[in-house]
Design a protein around this motif. Sequence first.
Motif, PDB file in Angstrom:
ATOM      1  N   GLU A   1       0.839  -1.192   0.000  1.00 24.79           N
ATOM      2  CA  GLU A   1       0.000   0.000   0.000  1.00 24.79           C
ATOM      3  C   GLU A   1       0.878   1.247   0.000  1.00 24.79           C
ATOM      4  O   GLU A   1       1.963   1.252   0.587  1.00 24.79           O
ATOM      5  CB  GLU A   1      -0.904  -0.001   1.230  1.00 24.79           C
ATOM      6  N   SER A   2       0.402   2.314  -0.681  1.00 25.88           N
ATOM      7  CA  SER A   2       1.143   3.574  -0.802  1.00 25.88           C
ATOM      8  C   SER A   2       2.504   3.371  -1.455  1.00 25.88           C
ATOM      9  O   SER A   2       3.468   4.070  -1.159  1.00 25.88           O
ATOM     10  CB  SER A   2       1.318   4.237   0.570  1.00 25.88           C
ATOM     11  N   GLN A   3       2.586   2.399  -2.346  1.00 28.22           N
ATOM     12  CA  GLN A   3       3.810   2.112  -3.080  1.00 28.22           C
ATOM     13  C   GLN A   3       3.846   2.948  -4.359  1.00 28.22           C
ATOM     14  O   GLN A   3       2.850   3.044  -5.082  1.00 28.22           O
ATOM     15  CB  GLN A   3       3.866   0.615  -3.437  1.00 28.22           C
ATOM     16  N   SER A   4       4.985   3.577  -4.640  1.00 30.80           N
ATOM     17  CA  SER A   4       5.132   4.291  -5.905  1.00 30.80           C
ATOM     18  C   SER A   4       5.167   3.275  -7.034  1.00 30.80           C
ATOM     19  O   SER A   4       5.925   2.300  -6.988  1.00 30.80           O
ATOM     20  CB  SER A   4       6.422   5.110  -5.905  1.00 30.80           C
ATOM     21  N   VAL A   5       4.333   3.507  -8.036  1.00 30.03           N
ATOM     22  CA  VAL A   5       4.200   2.531  -9.119  1.00 30.03           C
ATOM     23  C   VAL A   5       4.213   3.236 -10.468  1.00 30.03           C
ATOM     24  O   VAL A   5       4.065   4.449 -10.570  1.00 30.03           O
ATOM     25  CB  VAL A   5       2.887   1.726  -8.981  1.00 30.03           C
ATOM     26  N   LYS A   6       4.387   2.424 -11.496  1.00 30.25           N
ATOM     27  CA  LYS A   6       4.328   2.898 -12.877  1.00 30.25           C
ATOM     28  C   LYS A   6       3.497   1.913 -13.686  1.00 30.25           C
ATOM     29  O   LYS A   6       3.395   0.730 -13.352  1.00 30.25           O
ATOM     30  CB  LYS A   6       5.728   3.016 -13.458  1.00 30.25           C
ATOM     31  N   LEU A   7       2.899   2.408 -14.736  1.00 32.63           N
ATOM     32  CA  LEU A   7       2.080   1.553 -15.596  1.00 32.63           C
ATOM     33  C   LEU A   7       2.260   2.008 -17.042  1.00 32.63           C
ATOM     34  O   LEU A   7       2.013   3.178 -17.362  1.00 32.63           O
ATOM     35  CB  LEU A   7       0.601   1.632 -15.197  1.00 32.63           C
ATOM     36  N   ASP A   8       2.690   1.083 -17.910  1.00 34.26           N
ATOM     37  CA  ASP A   8       2.846   1.387 -19.329  1.00 34.26           C
ATOM     38  C   ASP A   8       1.600   0.962 -20.085  1.00 34.26           C
ATOM     39  O   ASP A   8       1.040  -0.115 -19.841  1.00 34.26           O
ATOM     40  CB  ASP A   8       4.063   0.650 -19.900  1.00 34.26           C
ATOM     41  N   LEU A   9       1.135   1.810 -20.997  1.00 34.03           N
ATOM     42  CA  LEU A   9      -0.051   1.479 -21.778  1.00 34.03           C
ATOM     43  C   LEU A   9       0.136   1.913 -23.226  1.00 34.03           C
ATOM     44  O   LEU A   9       0.897   2.839 -23.515  1.00 34.03           O
ATOM     45  CB  LEU A   9      -1.293   2.140 -21.191  1.00 34.03           C
ATOM     46  N   ASP A  10      -0.574   1.217 -24.123  1.00 35.50           N
ATOM     47  CA  ASP A  10      -0.520   1.572 -25.543  1.00 35.50           C
ATOM     48  C   ASP A  10      -1.915   1.741 -26.137  1.00 35.50           C
ATOM     49  O   ASP A  10      -2.079   1.836 -27.348  1.00 35.50           O
ATOM     50  CB  ASP A  10       0.265   0.532 -26.337  1.00 35.50           C
ATOM     51  N   THR A  11      -2.927   1.768 -25.255  1.00 40.07           N
ATOM     52  CA  THR A  11      -4.303   1.995 -25.703  1.00 40.07           C
ATOM     53  C   THR A  11      -4.888   3.183 -24.955  1.00 40.07           C
ATOM     54  O   THR A  11      -4.379   3.577 -23.899  1.00 40.07           O
ATOM     55  CB  THR A  11      -5.193   0.759 -25.463  1.00 40.07           C
ATOM     56  N   LEU A  12      -5.975   3.719 -25.474  1.00 40.43           N
ATOM     57  CA  LEU A  12      -6.600   4.900 -24.879  1.00 40.43           C
ATOM     58  C   LEU A  12      -7.405   4.510 -23.635  1.00 40.43           C
ATOM     59  O   LEU A  12      -8.198   3.576 -23.680  1.00 40.43           O
ATOM     60  CB  LEU A  12      -7.525   5.553 -25.907  1.00 40.43           C
ATOM     61  N   PRO A  13      -7.207   5.188 -22.498  1.00 36.19           N
ATOM     62  CA  PRO A  13      -8.021   4.913 -21.297  1.00 36.19           C
ATOM     63  C   PRO A  13      -9.496   5.209 -21.570  1.00 36.19           C
ATOM     64  O   PRO A  13      -9.837   6.068 -22.381  1.00 36.19           O
ATOM     65  CB  PRO A  13      -7.446   5.881 -20.257  1.00 36.19           C
ATOM     66  N   ILE A  14     -10.384   4.477 -20.852  1.00 36.75           N
ATOM     67  CA  ILE A  14     -11.827   4.667 -21.006  1.00 36.75           C
ATOM     68  C   ILE A  14     -12.359   5.409 -19.772  1.00 36.75           C
ATOM     69  O   ILE A  14     -12.145   4.985 -18.640  1.00 36.75           O
ATOM     70  CB  ILE A  14     -12.546   3.319 -21.152  1.00 36.75           C
ATOM     71  N   TYR A  15     -13.017   6.512 -20.022  1.00 40.41           N
ATOM     72  CA  TYR A  15     -13.536   7.354 -18.944  1.00 40.41           C
ATOM     73  C   TYR A  15     -14.644   6.627 -18.181  1.00 40.41           C
ATOM     74  O   TYR A  15     -15.526   6.001 -18.783  1.00 40.41           O
ATOM     75  CB  TYR A  15     -14.073   8.658 -19.528  1.00 40.41           C
ATOM     76  N   ILE A  16     -14.593   6.713 -16.838  1.00 41.13           N
ATOM     77  CA  ILE A  16     -15.627   6.119 -15.996  1.00 41.13           C
ATOM     78  C   ILE A  16     -16.488   7.209 -15.363  1.00 41.13           C
ATOM     79  O   ILE A  16     -17.683   7.311 -15.621  1.00 41.13           O
ATOM     80  CB  ILE A  16     -15.006   5.231 -14.891  1.00 41.13           C
ATOM     81  N   THR A  17     -15.865   8.061 -14.530  1.00 39.68           N
ATOM     82  CA  THR A  17     -16.638   9.101 -13.856  1.00 39.68           C
ATOM     83  C   THR A  17     -15.721  10.165 -13.266  1.00 39.68           C
ATOM     84  O   THR A  17     -14.495   9.956 -13.151  1.00 39.68           O
ATOM     85  CB  THR A  17     -17.510   8.493 -12.736  1.00 39.68           C
ATOM     86  N   GLN A  18     -16.331  11.269 -12.873  1.00 38.37           N
ATOM     87  CA  GLN A  18     -15.612  12.361 -12.215  1.00 38.37           C
ATOM     88  C   GLN A  18     -15.436  12.036 -10.735  1.00 38.37           C
ATOM     89  O   GLN A  18     -16.314  11.423 -10.117  1.00 38.37           O
ATOM     90  CB  GLN A  18     -16.405  13.661 -12.376  1.00 38.37           C
ATOM     91  N   THR A  19     -14.310  12.437 -10.156  1.00 39.73           N
ATOM     92  CA  THR A  19     -14.086  12.241  -8.724  1.00 39.73           C
ATOM     93  C   THR A  19     -14.491  13.506  -7.975  1.00 39.73           C
ATOM     94  O   THR A  19     -14.887  14.501  -8.568  1.00 39.73           O
ATOM     95  CB  THR A  19     -12.611  11.921  -8.431  1.00 39.73           C
ATOM     96  N   SER A  20     -14.371  13.450  -6.678  1.00 36.62           N
ATOM     97  CA  SER A  20     -14.698  14.628  -5.865  1.00 36.62           C
ATOM     98  C   SER A  20     -13.658  15.736  -6.012  1.00 36.62           C
ATOM     99  O   SER A  20     -13.912  16.886  -5.675  1.00 36.62           O
ATOM    100  CB  SER A  20     -14.808  14.227  -4.393  1.00 36.62           C
ATOM    101  N   GLN A  21     -12.453  15.389  -6.522  1.00 41.13           N
ATOM    102  CA  GLN A  21     -11.407  16.381  -6.735  1.00 41.13           C
ATOM    103  C   GLN A  21     -11.582  17.060  -8.088  1.00 41.13           C
ATOM    104  O   GLN A  21     -11.890  16.419  -9.094  1.00 41.13           O
ATOM    105  CB  GLN A  21     -10.021  15.723  -6.690  1.00 41.13           C
ATOM    106  N   LYS A  22     -11.374  18.358  -8.099  1.00 40.42           N
ATOM    107  CA  LYS A  22     -11.496  19.114  -9.334  1.00 40.42           C
ATOM    108  C   LYS A  22     -10.436  18.673 -10.334  1.00 40.42           C
ATOM    109  O   LYS A  22      -9.269  18.513 -10.014  1.00 40.42           O
ATOM    110  CB  LYS A  22     -11.345  20.612  -9.028  1.00 40.42           C
ATOM    111  N   ASP A  23     -10.858  18.464 -11.577  1.00 44.19           N
ATOM    112  CA  ASP A  23      -9.973  18.118 -12.695  1.00 44.19           C
ATOM    113  C   ASP A  23      -9.368  16.720 -12.579  1.00 44.19           C
ATOM    114  O   ASP A  23      -8.406  16.402 -13.270  1.00 44.19           O
ATOM    115  CB  ASP A  23      -8.857  19.163 -12.831  1.00 44.19           C
ATOM    116  N   ILE A  24      -9.899  15.853 -11.698  1.00 40.01           N
ATOM    117  CA  ILE A  24      -9.410  14.478 -11.565  1.00 40.01           C
ATOM    118  C   ILE A  24     -10.555  13.525 -11.901  1.00 40.01           C
ATOM    119  O   ILE A  24     -11.654  13.648 -11.349  1.00 40.01           O
ATOM    120  CB  ILE A  24      -8.879  14.182 -10.150  1.00 40.01           C
ATOM    121  N   GLN A  25     -10.286  12.572 -12.835  1.00 41.16           N
ATOM    122  CA  GLN A  25     -11.302  11.603 -13.242  1.00 41.16           C
ATOM    123  C   GLN A  25     -10.797  10.173 -13.049  1.00 41.16           C
ATOM    124  O   GLN A  25      -9.593   9.931 -12.936  1.00 41.16           O
ATOM    125  CB  GLN A  25     -11.688  11.800 -14.722  1.00 41.16           C
TER     126      GLN A  25
END
Length: 389
Positions: free
Chosen positions: A58-82
Amino acid sequence: MEEKDKILKVKKKLIFLFLVYISVAFALIGSAFLPAFLKEEEEVADFSEIVLSGSKTESQSVKLDLDTLPIYITQTSQKDIQLYYVADMFGRGCLVSMSSSTFDNIVRRLNGETGKLDTIYRIKGVAYPIDEPLKQLVISNSKHLFRYRELGPDNFSEYFGEFYIKEKVTSKGRAGLPAILVVIGVFLLVLAFVYIIPAFIRANRGGFGIFDEKDMLQALEGYLPNGETLAAAVRGIGVQTEIKQTFKKCRCVGDKLVSDENCAALQVKKIKYSKYDVYVGITQHYLILAECKAYKHLYQFNDAPDLGETVIEEIGSCIPIRDIGTRFLLAEIQNCVVKQGWMGAANCSITMKNGSFLKVMLPKRGGLGVPRHPENREAIIARLKGNNK
């Protein structure tokens, strides 16, 4: 001996300032780049490996490589974060919380023909466990995610596992802070090497350029009328000059005024609108100006002036026209307005009874070579304003 002691004192002060400036500069620049070095040493795990191994980090710094477009789910309670559904390079899905600017950066890499990204994008963040409120939020907004199967509490971990990535987002103010620190640090280095070192060299040679009090007094004393002595002197900046002086029985020959019994009077106007360095001094009866170096002026000549109550001067045998506008009777000041300027400077606008106008800026500080500048400046301002009453 007194002169040597003064120069030694100034040299010690310059060395101290130089050491302070470069120390602060390197501290600021170092603090700006230090986080980058620390980040390189920080251990960053591959989020895909965490999912495969089922580790509970938990609270581990991580990285994730992707080659496809992310799919939007919903807006979070934080401004400008989805919240987005993201598939890694092997097609494994995970939940990622990222900013809209990050998503826009990913979209720019999308190839419309292949439906893939032109280059692999790496998301960096921190792994957090998916709590129940977040799980319900995703489930309630996931109808468009999977074509043949609905997402529910029973199969949620099958698609998203137990952890999600929260992108590390740096505020704009925080992101710009290192650049500001570097700029300030570089500015201090410039001051140290471009101004302080040359000043030290001049002091080591026994001089301070135009900031040398000895040279200033020598330049002003060259224009003193007989019987007058300097009461105060400073280095200033000429902002605007429109000087009128009228001489009797003379004419202009080249760059000099020469005596001529056949001429009645000659009025000379000496005009300059650009800034220039000038020494300013006062005596018991006169305001004295001496240019720190030779400057160009506009000259206008009138051999039939309207004299009226104009003060007419005698020239003796001859005088260079560059010496015109170097001394003014304090009693001839009609008006003097002193206003506060930038960095504590005093802007003195002086109007003479004959229509001459002088605007001179007197800086708050005069430099290391002019230690008596503050008291002399106040004395000059007091005399100029006093003769305006």
